[in-house]
Design a protein around this motif. Sequence first.
Motif, PDB file in Angstrom:
ATOM      1  N   VAL A 127      25.143 -21.421  88.741  1.00  0.00           N
ATOM      2  CA  VAL A 127      25.335 -22.871  88.694  1.00  0.00           C
ATOM      3  C   VAL A 127      25.527 -23.353  90.124  1.00  0.00           C
ATOM      4  CG1 VAL A 127      26.618 -24.749  87.618  1.00  0.00           C
ATOM      5  CG2 VAL A 127      26.607 -22.487  86.539  1.00  0.00           C
ATOM      6  N   ASP A 128      24.739 -24.365  90.519  1.00  0.00           N
ATOM      7  CA  ASP A 128      24.794 -24.818  91.903  1.00  0.00           C
ATOM      8  C   ASP A 128      24.273 -26.243  92.008  1.00  0.00           C
ATOM      9  OD1 ASP A 128      25.190 -24.667  94.656  1.00  0.00           O
ATOM     10  OD2 ASP A 128      23.504 -23.321  95.025  1.00  0.00           O
ATOM     11  N   ALA A 129      24.669 -26.908  93.086  1.00  0.00           N
ATOM     12  CA  ALA A 129      24.061 -28.190  93.419  1.00  0.00           C
ATOM     13  C   ALA A 129      22.609 -27.914  93.781  1.00  0.00           C
ATOM     14  CB  ALA A 129      24.800 -28.827  94.596  1.00  0.00           C
ATOM     15  N   ALA A 130      21.715 -28.787  93.360  1.00  0.00           N
ATOM     16  CA  ALA A 130      20.290 -28.586  93.620  1.00  0.00           C
ATOM     17  C   ALA A 130      19.626 -29.941  93.815  1.00  0.00           C
ATOM     18  CB  ALA A 130      19.639 -27.829  92.467  1.00  0.00           C
ATOM     19  N   LEU A 131      18.755 -30.023  94.799  1.00  0.00           N
ATOM     20  CA  LEU A 131      18.003 -31.255  95.034  1.00  0.00           C
ATOM     21  C   LEU A 131      16.852 -31.310  94.041  1.00  0.00           C
ATOM     22  CD1 LEU A 131      18.082 -31.296  98.928  1.00  0.00           C
ATOM     23  CD2 LEU A 131      19.608 -32.457  97.312  1.00  0.00           C
ATOM     24  N   LEU A 132      17.043 -32.115  93.003  1.00  0.00           N
ATOM     25  CA  LEU A 132      16.119 -32.183  91.874  1.00  0.00           C
ATOM     26  C   LEU A 132      15.236 -33.425  91.913  1.00  0.00           C
ATOM     27  CD1 LEU A 132      18.741 -31.275  89.110  1.00  0.00           C
ATOM     28  CD2 LEU A 132      17.117 -29.717  90.216  1.00  0.00           C
ATOM     29  N   ASP A 133      15.458 -34.300  92.889  1.00  0.00           N
ATOM     30  CA  ASP A 133      14.753 -35.590  92.956  1.00  0.00           C
ATOM     31  C   ASP A 133      15.000 -36.407  91.692  1.00  0.00           C
ATOM     32  OD1 ASP A 133      13.680 -35.161  95.528  1.00  0.00           O
ATOM     33  OD2 ASP A 133      12.020 -34.007  94.668  1.00  0.00           O
ATOM     34  N   ARG A 134      16.245 -36.358  91.224  1.00  0.00           N
ATOM     35  CA  ARG A 134      16.647 -37.118  90.045  1.00  0.00           C
ATOM     36  C   ARG A 134      17.928 -37.870  90.376  1.00  0.00           C
ATOM     37  NH1 ARG A 134      16.675 -33.146  85.128  1.00  0.00           N
ATOM     38  NH2 ARG A 134      17.215 -35.073  84.078  1.00  0.00           N
ATOM     39  N   GLU A 135      18.463 -38.591  89.405  1.00  0.00           N
ATOM     40  CA  GLU A 135      19.680 -39.356  89.618  1.00  0.00           C
ATOM     41  C   GLU A 135      20.869 -38.406  89.806  1.00  0.00           C
ATOM     42  OE1 GLU A 135      19.570 -38.375  85.329  1.00  0.00           O
ATOM     43  OE2 GLU A 135      18.054 -39.167  86.684  1.00  0.00           O
ATOM     44  N   PRO A 136      21.879 -38.821  90.607  1.00  0.00           N
ATOM     45  CA  PRO A 136      23.064 -37.977  90.788  1.00  0.00           C
ATOM     46  C   PRO A 136      23.694 -37.617  89.440  1.00  0.00           C
ATOM     47  CG  PRO A 136      23.078 -39.751  92.380  1.00  0.00           C
ATOM     48  CD  PRO A 136      21.942 -40.037  91.422  1.00  0.00           C
ATOM     49  N   GLY A 137      24.036 -36.341  89.311  1.00  0.00           N
ATOM     50  CA  GLY A 137      24.636 -35.844  88.079  1.00  0.00           C
ATOM     51  C   GLY A 137      23.632 -35.301  87.078  1.00  0.00           C
ATOM     52  N   ALA A 138      22.346 -35.423  87.370  1.00  0.00           N
ATOM     53  CA  ALA A 138      21.331 -34.859  86.467  1.00  0.00           C
ATOM     54  C   ALA A 138      21.478 -33.340  86.448  1.00  0.00           C
ATOM     55  CB  ALA A 138      19.931 -35.246  86.921  1.00  0.00           C
ATOM     56  N   VAL A 139      21.314 -32.758  85.272  1.00  0.00           N
ATOM     57  CA  VAL A 139      21.411 -31.307  85.088  1.00  0.00           C
ATOM     58  C   VAL A 139      20.040 -30.802  84.666  1.00  0.00           C
ATOM     59  CG1 VAL A 139      22.494 -29.460  83.739  1.00  0.00           C
ATOM     60  CG2 VAL A 139      23.843 -31.470  84.413  1.00  0.00           C
ATOM     61  N   GLN A 140      19.592 -29.748  85.316  1.00  0.00           N
ATOM     62  CA  GLN A 140      18.303 -29.154  84.955  1.00  0.00           C
ATOM     63  C   GLN A 140      18.435 -27.637  84.953  1.00  0.00           C
ATOM     64  OE1 GLN A 140      15.008 -30.862  87.026  1.00  0.00           O
ATOM     65  NE2 GLN A 140      13.532 -29.411  86.203  1.00  0.00           N
ATOM     66  N   VAL A 141      17.861 -27.004  83.947  1.00  0.00           N
ATOM     67  CA  VAL A 141      17.918 -25.550  83.795  1.00  0.00           C
ATOM     68  C   VAL A 141      16.568 -24.958  84.185  1.00  0.00           C
ATOM     69  CG1 VAL A 141      18.240 -23.649  82.168  1.00  0.00           C
ATOM     70  CG2 VAL A 141      19.649 -25.718  81.969  1.00  0.00           C
ATOM     71  N   PHE A 142      16.619 -23.940  85.029  1.00  0.00           N
ATOM     72  CA  PHE A 142      15.437 -23.185  85.424  1.00  0.00           C
ATOM     73  C   PHE A 142      15.675 -21.752  84.970  1.00  0.00           C
ATOM     74  CE2 PHE A 142      16.045 -26.585  88.459  1.00  0.00           C
ATOM     75  CZ  PHE A 142      14.792 -27.147  88.563  1.00  0.00           C
ATOM     76  N   GLU A 143      14.817 -21.267  84.091  1.00  0.00           N
ATOM     77  CA  GLU A 143      15.042 -19.952  83.502  1.00  0.00           C
ATOM     78  C   GLU A 143      13.956 -18.975  83.930  1.00  0.00           C
ATOM     79  OE1 GLU A 143      16.182 -18.187  79.090  1.00  0.00           O
ATOM     80  OE2 GLU A 143      15.665 -20.286  79.307  1.00  0.00           O
ATOM     81  N   GLY A 144      14.357 -17.733  84.207  1.00  0.00           N
ATOM     82  CA  GLY A 144      13.415 -16.667  84.523  1.00  0.00           C
ATOM     83  C   GLY A 144      12.534 -17.001  85.708  1.00  0.00           C
ATOM     84  N   GLU A 145      11.218 -16.932  85.498  1.00  0.00           N
ATOM     85  CA  GLU A 145      10.270 -17.186  86.583  1.00  0.00           C
ATOM     86  C   GLU A 145      10.325 -18.621  87.089  1.00  0.00           C
ATOM     87  OE1 GLU A 145       6.375 -15.840  85.448  1.00  0.00           O
ATOM     88  OE2 GLU A 145       7.070 -13.781  85.154  1.00  0.00           O
ATOM     89  N   ASP A 146      10.727 -19.570  86.240  1.00  0.00           N
ATOM     90  CA  ASP A 146      10.896 -20.954  86.698  1.00  0.00           C
ATOM     91  C   ASP A 146      12.013 -21.040  87.738  1.00  0.00           C
ATOM     92  OD1 ASP A 146       8.854 -21.877  85.053  1.00  0.00           O
ATOM     93  OD2 ASP A 146      10.228 -22.445  83.431  1.00  0.00           O
ATOM     94  N   MET A 147      13.057 -20.244  87.543  1.00  0.00           N
ATOM     95  CA  MET A 147      14.144 -20.171  88.523  1.00  0.00           C
ATOM     96  C   MET A 147      13.610 -19.642  89.850  1.00  0.00           C
ATOM     97  SD  MET A 147      17.537 -17.772  88.252  1.00  0.00           S
ATOM     98  CE  MET A 147      18.702 -17.603  89.588  1.00  0.00           C
ATOM     99  N   ASP A 148      12.853 -18.560  89.791  1.00  0.00           N
ATOM    100  CA  ASP A 148      12.299 -17.956  91.001  1.00  0.00           C
ATOM    101  C   ASP A 148      11.409 -18.961  91.737  1.00  0.00           C
ATOM    102  OD1 ASP A 148      13.552 -15.704  89.966  1.00  0.00           O
ATOM    103  OD2 ASP A 148      11.692 -14.787  89.268  1.00  0.00           O
ATOM    104  N   TYR A 149      10.550 -19.660  90.999  1.00  0.00           N
ATOM    105  CA  TYR A 149       9.635 -20.624  91.595  1.00  0.00           C
ATOM    106  C   TYR A 149      10.413 -21.754  92.277  1.00  0.00           C
ATOM    107  CZ  TYR A 149       5.867 -23.940  92.258  1.00  0.00           C
ATOM    108  OH  TYR A 149       4.976 -24.820  92.820  1.00  0.00           O
ATOM    109  N   PHE A 150      11.403 -22.304  91.569  1.00  0.00           N
ATOM    110  CA  PHE A 150      12.198 -23.398  92.134  1.00  0.00           C
ATOM    111  C   PHE A 150      12.874 -22.967  93.435  1.00  0.00           C
ATOM    112  CE2 PHE A 150      16.250 -25.606  92.695  1.00  0.00           C
ATOM    113  CZ  PHE A 150      15.806 -26.920  92.779  1.00  0.00           C
ATOM    114  N   LEU A 151      13.464 -21.800  93.431  1.00  0.00           N
ATOM    115  CA  LEU A 151      14.177 -21.332  94.623  1.00  0.00           C
ATOM    116  C   LEU A 151      13.223 -21.093  95.792  1.00  0.00           C
ATOM    117  CD1 LEU A 151      16.737 -18.901  92.983  1.00  0.00           C
ATOM    118  CD2 LEU A 151      17.196 -21.158  93.972  1.00  0.00           C
TER     119      LEU A 151
END
Length: 161
Positions: free
Chosen positions: A67-91
């Motif tokens: 769990v971490d702060a992440a620049l998601l290009d969304r409104e402050p407080g937005a929560v987004q889950v990246f699982e498995g390979e999606d996590m790797d890609y995002f990072l």
Amino acid sequence: MVTSEDTILILGLGNILLTDEGVGVHVVEHLRENPPVSTAHLKLMDGGTMGLTLLIDMEDADAMIVVDAALLDREPGAVQVFEGEDMDYFLRHRGRSPHDIGLDDILDGLRLREAVPECRALVGIQPAVLTVGENLTPAVKSAVPKAADAIQSLLASWKIT
């Protein structure tokens, strides 16, 4: 799939002295006070800004949720889950300084040791402010229970047996 004998590491990252940057740590504190319903062995850990020293705890985990702060290009407080390979890609595709040791570098260390858990996820929370300050902004503070709910949903989707 995760078994009830597996250890799931829930790791909160961030610097609590930089306002919303510390949100991951706050989510772990929230989970300590309101434990997720699960039959697995959960290890809740404040990873703060410990960097590569987290490798040992991460290597020992059978599954992990970061769990971490992440620049998601969304409104402050937005929560987004990246699982498995999606996590790797995002990072891999987020912007950062070339001198920064990040979560993707730690995962590369796990890959070298053949210890990356198949069940892994990043719960990212869009920060509003990343300047010096000890309190979360209202929008990010309200995201803490939402992130905890996202973690509970992940645990349920991993079909702990």
